[in-house]
Design an enzyme around this catalytic site. Structure first.
Site, PDB file in Angstrom:
ATOM      1  N   HIS A 135      -4.924  35.197  -2.992  1.00 35.21           N
ATOM      2  CA  HIS A 135      -4.957  34.125  -2.319  1.00 35.21           C
ATOM      3  C   HIS A 135      -4.011  33.191  -2.808  1.00 35.21           C
ATOM      4  O   HIS A 135      -3.524  33.128  -3.856  1.00 35.21           O
ATOM      5  CB  HIS A 135      -6.433  33.367  -2.072  1.00 35.21           C
ATOM      6  CG  HIS A 135      -7.316  34.196  -1.432  1.00 35.21           C
ATOM      7  ND1 HIS A 135      -8.630  34.207  -1.810  1.00 35.21           N
ATOM      8  CD2 HIS A 135      -7.202  35.198  -0.574  1.00 35.21           C
ATOM      9  CE1 HIS A 135      -9.272  34.826  -0.970  1.00 35.21           C
ATOM     10  NE2 HIS A 135      -8.369  35.657  -0.189  1.00 35.21           N
TER      11      HIS A 135
ATOM     12  N   GLY B  89      -2.627  39.112   4.180  1.00 31.38           N
ATOM     13  CA  GLY B  89      -4.018  39.178   4.227  1.00 31.38           C
ATOM     14  C   GLY B  89      -4.417  38.657   5.805  1.00 31.38           C
ATOM     15  O   GLY B  89      -5.179  39.482   6.459  1.00 31.38           O
TER      16      GLY B  89
ATOM     17  N   ASP C 129      -5.526  42.761   4.160  1.00 28.29           N
ATOM     18  CA  ASP C 129      -6.748  43.344   3.566  1.00 28.29           C
ATOM     19  C   ASP C 129      -7.456  44.674   3.951  1.00 28.29           C
ATOM     20  O   ASP C 129      -8.058  45.411   3.374  1.00 28.29           O
ATOM     21  CB  ASP C 129      -7.726  42.160   3.556  1.00 28.29           C
ATOM     22  CG  ASP C 129      -7.178  40.977   2.703  1.00 28.29           C
ATOM     23  OD1 ASP C 129      -6.564  40.993   1.815  1.00 28.29           O
ATOM     24  OD2 ASP C 129      -7.634  39.693   3.300  1.00 28.29           O
TER      25      ASP C 129
ATOM     26  N   ASP D 149      -9.550  33.130  -4.395  1.00 32.35           N
ATOM     27  CA  ASP D 149      -9.992  31.662  -4.494  1.00 32.35           C
ATOM     28  C   ASP D 149     -11.402  31.411  -4.213  1.00 32.35           C
ATOM     29  O   ASP D 149     -11.783  31.262  -3.179  1.00 32.35           O
ATOM     30  CB  ASP D 149      -9.082  30.865  -3.569  1.00 32.35           C
ATOM     31  CG  ASP D 149      -9.095  29.427  -3.836  1.00 32.35           C
ATOM     32  OD1 ASP D 149      -9.850  28.890  -4.619  1.00 32.35           O
ATOM     33  OD2 ASP D 149      -8.163  28.616  -3.419  1.00 32.35           O
TER      34      ASP D 149
ATOM     35  N   HIS E  97      -9.495  34.259   7.061  1.00 33.55           N
ATOM     36  CA  HIS E  97      -9.937  35.808   7.107  1.00 33.55           C
ATOM     37  C   HIS E  97     -10.779  36.077   5.950  1.00 33.55           C
ATOM     38  O   HIS E  97     -10.873  37.320   5.667  1.00 33.55           O
ATOM     39  CB  HIS E  97      -8.628  36.528   6.754  1.00 33.55           C
ATOM     40  CG  HIS E  97      -7.804  36.319   5.557  1.00 33.55           C
ATOM     41  ND1 HIS E  97      -7.559  35.193   5.140  1.00 33.55           N
ATOM     42  CD2 HIS E  97      -7.788  37.453   4.508  1.00 33.55           C
ATOM     43  CE1 HIS E  97      -6.900  35.397   3.795  1.00 33.55           C
ATOM     44  NE2 HIS E  97      -7.172  36.779   3.495  1.00 33.55           N
TER      45      HIS E  97
ATOM     46  N   ASP F  93     -12.536  39.536   6.263  1.00 37.82           N
ATOM     47  CA  ASP F  93     -11.560  40.780   5.987  1.00 37.82           C
ATOM     48  C   ASP F  93     -11.755  40.781   4.571  1.00 37.82           C
ATOM     49  O   ASP F  93     -11.900  41.930   3.800  1.00 37.82           O
ATOM     50  CB  ASP F  93     -10.149  40.650   6.351  1.00 37.82           C
ATOM     51  CG  ASP F  93      -9.883  40.314   7.845  1.00 37.82           C
ATOM     52  OD1 ASP F  93     -10.853  40.747   8.539  1.00 37.82           O
ATOM     53  OD2 ASP F  93      -8.718  40.118   8.199  1.00 37.82           O
TER      54      ASP F  93
ATOM     55  N   ARG G 237     -16.246  44.787  -0.101  1.00 35.95           N
ATOM     56  CA  ARG G 237     -17.517  45.682   0.067  1.00 35.95           C
ATOM     57  C   ARG G 237     -17.152  47.017   0.232  1.00 35.95           C
ATOM     58  O   ARG G 237     -17.807  47.872  -0.581  1.00 35.95           O
ATOM     59  CB  ARG G 237     -17.953  45.315   1.454  1.00 35.95           C
ATOM     60  CG  ARG G 237     -19.573  45.991   1.858  1.00 35.95           C
ATOM     61  CD  ARG G 237     -19.745  45.847   3.438  1.00 35.95           C
ATOM     62  NE  ARG G 237     -18.995  46.658   4.203  1.00 35.95           N
ATOM     63  CZ  ARG G 237     -19.198  47.694   4.393  1.00 35.95           C
ATOM     64  NH1 ARG G 237     -20.010  48.561   3.584  1.00 35.95           N
ATOM     65  NH2 ARG G 237     -18.415  48.596   5.494  1.00 35.95           N
TER      66      ARG G 237
END
Length: 143
Positions: A11, A58, A63, A83, A90, A93, A99
């Site tokens: 980030h 991103g 992402d 961060d 986002h 995302d 995940r």
């Protein structure tokens, strides 16, 4: 040495920290295939003087593009300096990327110390392939 496909993401407020970490490990990283989201990839190319396969930024889907590469087993390691103190536009995302990395048992580092552990692991230089979870029962479930 086995060439690894390493995804590097940070980030905005974490980019400086990621670049400092990359400088520390540049002699190792420049021998691997590097993937990154937009401006992070540009900063890595400038730092290492190597080509980085760049996705979109991103917030523009980068992402998610990396997530697809993880599902397709085209990424070996994800290093994502996210961060923890600032919400991202986002965030869904970001959560999806993390995940899917867990779903497919991909080694993930979210800070410099964990990334150090990954790169210094004896498994890093081997032809290590994490066990892929068996999702056949899930795929074949009757709803």
């Amino acid at each position: 040495m086995t060439v690894k496909k390493i995804a590097l993401v940070a980030h905005d407020r974490m980019k400086k920290e990621l670049i400092e970490w990359i400088k520390k490990h540049q002699n190792l990283l420049k021998h691997h295939e590097l993937y990154a989201t937009g401006s992070t990839g540009q900063a890595i190319e400038k730092t290492l003087n190597v080509t980085v396969t760049k996705m979109e930024s991103g917030p523009l889907g980068g992402d998610l593009q990396l997530g697809v590469k993880i599902v397709n087993k085209e990424i070996d390691i994800l290093i994502f300096f996210w961060d923890p103190l600032e919400a991202q536009p986002h965030d869904p995302d970001v959560r999806a990327l993390l995940r899917i990395a867990v779903v497919w048992n991909l080694p993930v580092a979210c800070n410099a110390s964990t990334a150090d552990y990954l790169l210094t692991s004896p498994l890093f230089d081997s032809d290590y392939h994490p066990e892929t979870p068996d999702y056949e029962a899930y795929r074949n479930r009757i709803i």
